[in-house]
Design a protein around this motif. Sequence first.
Motif, PDB file in Angstrom:
ATOM      1  N   MET A  60       0.806  -1.231   0.000  1.00  0.00           N
ATOM      2  CA  MET A  60       0.000   0.000   0.000  1.00  0.00           C
ATOM      3  C   MET A  60       0.838   1.280   0.000  1.00  0.00           C
ATOM      4  O   MET A  60       0.314   2.366   0.280  1.00  0.00           O
ATOM      5  CB  MET A  60      -0.973   0.035   1.184  1.00  0.00           C
ATOM      6  CG  MET A  60      -2.040  -1.029   1.146  1.00  0.00           C
ATOM      7  SD  MET A  60      -3.042  -0.940  -0.336  1.00  0.00           S
ATOM      8  CE  MET A  60      -4.252   0.284   0.147  1.00  0.00           C
ATOM      9  N   PRO A 100      -1.769   2.519  -5.069  1.00  0.00           N
ATOM     10  CA  PRO A 100      -0.696   1.686  -4.525  1.00  0.00           C
ATOM     11  C   PRO A 100       0.323   1.435  -5.639  1.00  0.00           C
ATOM     12  O   PRO A 100      -0.057   1.120  -6.764  1.00  0.00           O
ATOM     13  CB  PRO A 100      -1.416   0.389  -4.142  1.00  0.00           C
ATOM     14  CG  PRO A 100      -2.865   0.726  -4.048  1.00  0.00           C
ATOM     15  CD  PRO A 100      -3.086   1.855  -5.019  1.00  0.00           C
ATOM     16  N   GLU A 111       2.177  -0.934  -6.297  1.00  0.00           N
ATOM     17  CA  GLU A 111       2.073  -2.258  -6.915  1.00  0.00           C
ATOM     18  C   GLU A 111       0.974  -2.330  -7.963  1.00  0.00           C
ATOM     19  O   GLU A 111       1.028  -3.157  -8.872  1.00  0.00           O
ATOM     20  CB  GLU A 111       1.802  -3.326  -5.847  1.00  0.00           C
ATOM     21  CG  GLU A 111       3.022  -3.694  -5.052  1.00  0.00           C
ATOM     22  CD  GLU A 111       2.676  -4.744  -4.009  1.00  0.00           C
ATOM     23  OE1 GLU A 111       2.351  -5.867  -4.409  1.00  0.00           O
ATOM     24  OE2 GLU A 111       2.724  -4.434  -2.815  1.00  0.00           O
ATOM     25  N   ALA A 112      -0.044  -1.479  -7.809  1.00  0.00           N
ATOM     26  CA  ALA A 112      -1.135  -1.497  -8.786  1.00  0.00           C
ATOM     27  C   ALA A 112      -0.688  -0.872 -10.107  1.00  0.00           C
ATOM     28  O   ALA A 112      -1.383  -0.980 -11.109  1.00  0.00           O
ATOM     29  CB  ALA A 112      -2.357  -0.774  -8.237  1.00  0.00           C
ATOM     30  N   VAL A 130       2.115  -1.698 -11.589  1.00  0.00           N
ATOM     31  CA  VAL A 130       2.952  -2.654 -12.315  1.00  0.00           C
ATOM     32  C   VAL A 130       2.265  -2.996 -13.632  1.00  0.00           C
ATOM     33  O   VAL A 130       1.057  -3.207 -13.663  1.00  0.00           O
ATOM     34  CB  VAL A 130       3.171  -3.931 -11.459  1.00  0.00           C
ATOM     35  CG1 VAL A 130       3.858  -5.021 -12.270  1.00  0.00           C
ATOM     36  CG2 VAL A 130       3.965  -3.592 -10.213  1.00  0.00           C
TER      37      VAL A 130
END
Lengths: 281, 163
Positions: free
Chosen positions: B22, B65, B67-68, B70
């Motif tokens: 997050m 986030p 990671e979102a 990527v």
Amino acid sequence: MTIEAYYRPETLEEALDLSAEYRSSLDIISGGTIAMPAINEGKTFPARVMDIRDLDLDFVESSNGERTLGATLTLTGVLEKIDEPFLRDAARHTGGWSIRNMGTVGGNLFSPPPLGDFAVALLALDAEIEVQQRDEQRWISLSEFYAGPKSTAIEADELVTAVRLPPIDGDTTYTKYTRSQEPARAIVTVAVNLERQDGVVETVRIALNGAGPHPVRMHEAEDILEGERLERDAIERAAEAAAEGADPPEDAIASAWYRRKMIRHHLSNALCELRNQEETK
Amino acid sequence: MSGKIVELTVNGRTVEEIVDPMEPLQSVLRNKLGNMATKTGCKQGGCGSCTVLVDGEPIVSCLLPAEAAVGTEITTLEGITPDDGLAPVQEAFRDHFAMQCGYCTPGMIMTAEALLERNPDPSRAEIEDAISGNVCRCTGYDPIVDAIEAASESMNGQGDDGA
């Protein structure tokens, strides 16, 4: 404290397995516009977060006038895929451009007050929401979904996956009243769907945002209008009933006292606007 | 710690970075990858100073986030700035004095880039609407709208008379 895990499932099965396993220790996000501010601020530290943006739930399906909107459809997606003016109006007034690119139809249902300016329109249209868990799928009305302050009628292992709207009959109006130019939090948002027969109100749904702990229907005001013509006296009584029946949130933008005044004023205006519109058969 | 190595594509370059669960893209871009144009603002999605483009769409990177992001193409102000000068929108901001403290400027310019990409000849109302999520506490917005209007003219090959 740190957040232990961030999950990004790619299938609904995977997502439902995760929510079954972790239940209330799992926070769900789709666009992130509600959960992220609280996490950034240090107000919440969910143990685990599941991001459902990859679930392919950003669809719109139409059949026989009924529309089904996937839970992760963004507000920009609504504007791109739906040409219905009332829904477009609501999407258009929910955040600025970048927020509309992120915020979703499903997420908006969980907005703390006075956010939820898309959900209030869904409530005026008597939307139903699809709720799924590993072994079960059900539809509940949006009115039932809102169970009280910070509480909804869905279980910890359930996911909201879609919103279904019946065909829109009659006339609609949507007004968002803010202190400054939008994007801004609502003082009050009024969404009305009204059907008339020869000038007499047959059915009306009045939904307000900024009048309670979540978007709320004003049943007393609706009862006053049904069977009446949209004339000054009925309009004034309905607006007064809504203002009295409301339990507005209080924040830096407006006091509860002011919101109540504005509920009366803007609901009365919305109804006058409908009175002046030609009745749609 | 549960940091994780992710691969992000920022301004056409693929980089690896360790991110926390997050952790907002804004913090990764600015604090870990050194893209200093991506400002730390309200962290609430309310000010627009961290606006970047993800697959060409303006988003507030404080609410995404990392990671979102990527698998997406991330573009920051650094990515639109030519090696030997300024992009047309940047030139126009300078020429029209569309900044004072400059804090909102990168976000404003990224939103303006996205607008002009979709609508090469926007009206003033359309410009105002597009930048309505980007807060500027100095200029009163008029010089910013002037600059974006001028940038659209210069990008469409019409001369900017400085008006």
